[in-house]
Enzyme design. Structure first.
Site, PDB file in Angstrom:
ATOM      1  N   LYS A  70     -10.763  -0.376  10.256  1.00 59.07           N
ATOM      2  CA  LYS A  70     -10.917  -1.559   9.403  1.00 59.07           C
ATOM      3  C   LYS A  70     -11.356  -2.771  10.218  1.00 59.07           C
ATOM      4  CE  LYS A  70      -7.314  -0.007   6.211  1.00 59.07           C
ATOM      5  NZ  LYS A  70      -8.064   0.447   5.042  1.00 59.07           N
TER       6      LYS A  70
ATOM      7  N   GLN B 194      -4.577  -4.953   7.011  1.00 57.45           N
ATOM      8  CA  GLN B 194      -5.565  -5.880   6.440  1.00 57.45           C
ATOM      9  C   GLN B 194      -5.518  -7.252   7.102  1.00 57.45           C
ATOM     10  OE1 GLN B 194      -7.889  -4.957   4.447  1.00 57.45           O
ATOM     11  NE2 GLN B 194      -7.109  -2.983   3.761  1.00 57.45           N
TER      12      GLN B 194
ATOM     13  N   ASP C 101       3.055  -4.251   8.099  1.00 54.18           N
ATOM     14  CA  ASP C 101       1.840  -3.463   7.938  1.00 54.18           C
ATOM     15  C   ASP C 101       0.666  -4.431   8.072  1.00 54.18           C
ATOM     16  OD1 ASP C 101      -0.439  -2.279   6.961  1.00 54.18           O
ATOM     17  OD2 ASP C 101       0.481  -1.509   5.120  1.00 54.18           O
TER      18      ASP C 101
ATOM     19  N   HIS D   5       0.870  -1.184   0.000  1.00 48.75           N
ATOM     20  CA  HIS D   5       0.000   0.000   0.000  1.00 48.75           C
ATOM     21  C   HIS D   5       0.908   1.236   0.000  1.00 48.75           C
ATOM     22  CE1 HIS D   5      -2.755   2.992   1.800  1.00 48.75           C
ATOM     23  NE2 HIS D   5      -3.748   2.192   1.478  1.00 48.75           N
TER      24      HIS D   5
ATOM     25  N   CYS E 159      -4.741   2.510  -3.689  1.00 48.74           N
ATOM     26  CA  CYS E 159      -3.501   3.003  -3.074  1.00 48.74           C
ATOM     27  C   CYS E 159      -2.379   1.992  -3.238  1.00 48.74           C
ATOM     28  CB  CYS E 159      -3.692   3.341  -1.598  1.00 48.74           C
ATOM     29  SG  CYS E 159      -4.829   4.680  -1.328  1.00 48.74           S
TER      30      CYS E 159
HETATM   31  N1  PLP Z   1      -1.799  -0.514   4.661  1.00 43.56           N
HETATM   32  C1  PLP Z   1      -2.747  -1.253   4.074  1.00 43.56           C
HETATM   33  C2  PLP Z   1      -2.419  -2.630   3.597  1.00 43.56           C
HETATM   34  C3  PLP Z   1      -4.034  -0.730   3.899  1.00 43.56           C
HETATM   35  O1  PLP Z   1      -4.967  -1.459   3.305  1.00 43.56           O
HETATM   36  C4  PLP Z   1      -4.305   0.578   4.356  1.00 43.56           C
HETATM   37  C5  PLP Z   1      -5.636   1.184   4.140  1.00 43.56           C
HETATM   38  O2  PLP Z   1      -6.328   0.864   3.199  1.00 43.56           O
HETATM   39  C6  PLP Z   1      -3.283   1.294   4.977  1.00 43.56           C
HETATM   40  C7  PLP Z   1      -2.049   0.720   5.112  1.00 43.56           C
HETATM   41  C8  PLP Z   1      -3.511   2.668   5.492  1.00 43.56           C
HETATM   42  O3  PLP Z   1      -4.397   2.631   6.570  1.00 43.56           O
HETATM   43  P1  PLP Z   1      -4.978   3.979   7.192  1.00 43.56           P
HETATM   44  O4  PLP Z   1      -5.557   4.745   6.043  1.00 43.56           O
HETATM   45  O5  PLP Z   1      -6.024   3.491   8.147  1.00 43.56           O
HETATM   46  O6  PLP Z   1      -3.860   4.680   7.848  1.00 43.56           O
END
Ligand code: PLP
Length: 416
Positions: A236, A213, A210, A133, A374
């Site tokens: 999420k 998900q 990270d 992401h 993203c």
């Molecule tokens: N990393 C992953 C794999 C994500 O799916 C997301 C959000 O879609 C993020 C990071 C960023 O999360 P946040 O927007 O809650 O900071």
């Protein structure tokens, strides 16, 4: 499982009863019952979370840590109690290892600025994967610009799996940090992060995972994974927006300077110098998102009541069904066919732009996400500008996927 099975009762998981907890799901959108299949972007909240936040504001709110009066003490207890719940949820060793952030993005930026920036220089490398992401790419690009370090990218294959041999080959003495996603939001791939962490550790690198998900969908044990940092977001996983967690091993957090300065992150301030607060507050400058933490704690209670193993099993059923039913739509190609996947189905439909798919199915009350999610480097790898993505939570039903498939078939006819 019957193709018409809608709100079916699973052993240990009564989907109809669970859906009753989510008021937002019971509405019509464009004159159709809402089918919410955009959970990877943000999930919905049960009454238990909504009520916990409302009750906090109704009865307990005051600023935390600074007051001796009753409300401030109650607010502090609720806030710190939520931290303990999150610590237990991911099996961290101590509450000191749970830093509240605005979400995954802020958690990764914290590590980039407070761990990587002071340590890295020319010749050092940060290893990420092609399926990250943007939140796990851009903060590292910024650190590389600031320090002269280099960003190295581990490749993926046509199924959307990390090429582990290449990943291992790219690890070396220059690798200071490995930053990879536990589960890909764009593809659904569940990465073998325990193995990857062990490889990175053997090469002497620190590891950030990270988990945005992953934590909502499976049992995550940060100590079992062996990582140094693990980041995730409340919104999420049935909790409020604007709050998330950075887990960090106590020893590594203790060595890091604070990131942001201000109230609450200090023990004493004078113009001669400032003494920083202990962990975890050293990284929590300013008034925190107290109601968010309370709601996040309630979300974790809710997920634990259902059981993370039951959630993972139910979502595996939804994924198996969705993969089968959507594959039957003529001209549909699933992007991301890894062996181990979370309940995410990204797809393209021959002759129809993903944005048109999103609009067409929205007219039927079905919410899917369309775009690059993203994760532009992933789209580039698969040679598509965008995909449509159905992403599931335990409260979804097989019937919702069947409605999506019917809407896609209709779209095919419209564009034929
Ligand atoms: N990393 C992953 C794999 C994500 O799916 C997301 C959000 O879609 C993020 C990071 C960023 O999360 P946040 O927007 O809650 O900071």
């Amino acid at each position: 499982m019957s193709a018409r099975a809608g709100n079916i009762v699973q052993p240990g998981l009564d989907v109809a009863r669970i859906r009753a907890d989510f008021p937002i799901l019971h509405q019509a959108v464009n004159s159709h019952p809402l089918a919410y299949l955009d959970n990877a972007a943000s999930s919905q909240r049960p009454l238990q979370v909504i009520d916990a936040v409302a009750e906090y504001y109704r009865s307990d709110h005051a600023n935390v840590h600074r007051g001796v009066h009753a409300l401030s003490q109650r607010a502090t207890d609720a806030f710190e109690g939520a931290r303990s719940k999150l610590r237990a949820f991911v099996n961290a060793a101590s509450d000191k290892e749970i830093i509240w952030t605005r979400g995954t993005t802020e958690a990764i930026n914290l590590v980039a600025q407070a761990w990587a920036r002071p340590r890295l220089g020319p010749g050092d490398e940060i290893l990420v994967s092609r399926m990250e992401h943007h939140a796990n790419i851009v903060p590292w690009q910024m650190v590389c610009e600031q320090t002269g370090a280099t960003l190295v990218v581990a490749p993926i294959d046509e199924k959307g799996e990390i090429r582990l041999d290449e990943f291992e080959r790219l690890l070396g003495p220059a690798t200071r940090l490995v930053a990879v996603g536990h589960v890909s939001n764009a593809l659904g791939t569940i990465n073998p992060v325990r193995e990857m962490t062990a490889m990175a550790k053997a090469a002497g690198a620190a590891v950030l995972l990270d988990g945005a998900q992953a934590v909502p969908h499976m049992r995550v044990d940060v100590r079992e994974l062996g990582c140094d940092f693990y980041a995730f977001s409340s919104h999420k996983m049935c909790g409020p927006t604007g709050i998330g967690v950075l887990y960090g091993r106590e020893a590594i957090l203790a060595e890091m300077p604070p990131w942001q300065g201000g109230g609450d992150m200090i023990l004493a301030v004078s113009f001669e110098g400032t003494i920083y607060n202990d962990l975890p507050w050293k990284f929590e400058a300013g008034t925190p998102n107290i109601a968010g933490a309370v709601g996040f704690g309630a979300a974790v209670d809710y997920l634990e009541d259902i059981g993370m193993d039951a959630i993972a099993a139910r979502e595996a059923q939804l994924l198996e069904h969705a993969t089968r039913v959507l594959s039957e739509v003529p001209g549909l190609r699933i992007i991301g066919t890894a062996e181990h996947k979370a309940a995410v189905v990204s797809f393209v439909l021959e002759g129809i732009h993903p944005h048109d798919i999103g609009t067409i199915v929205d007219a039927e009350g079905i919410a899917v996400r369309t775009g690059h999610h993203c994760a532009m480097p992933v789209m580039e790898f698969f040679g598509v500008p965008a995909t449509a993505r159905a992403s599931y939570s335990f409260y979804n039903t097989e019937e919702e996927t069947e409605r999506l498939a019917a809407a896609l078939n209709k779209a095919q006819e419209m564009f034929a």
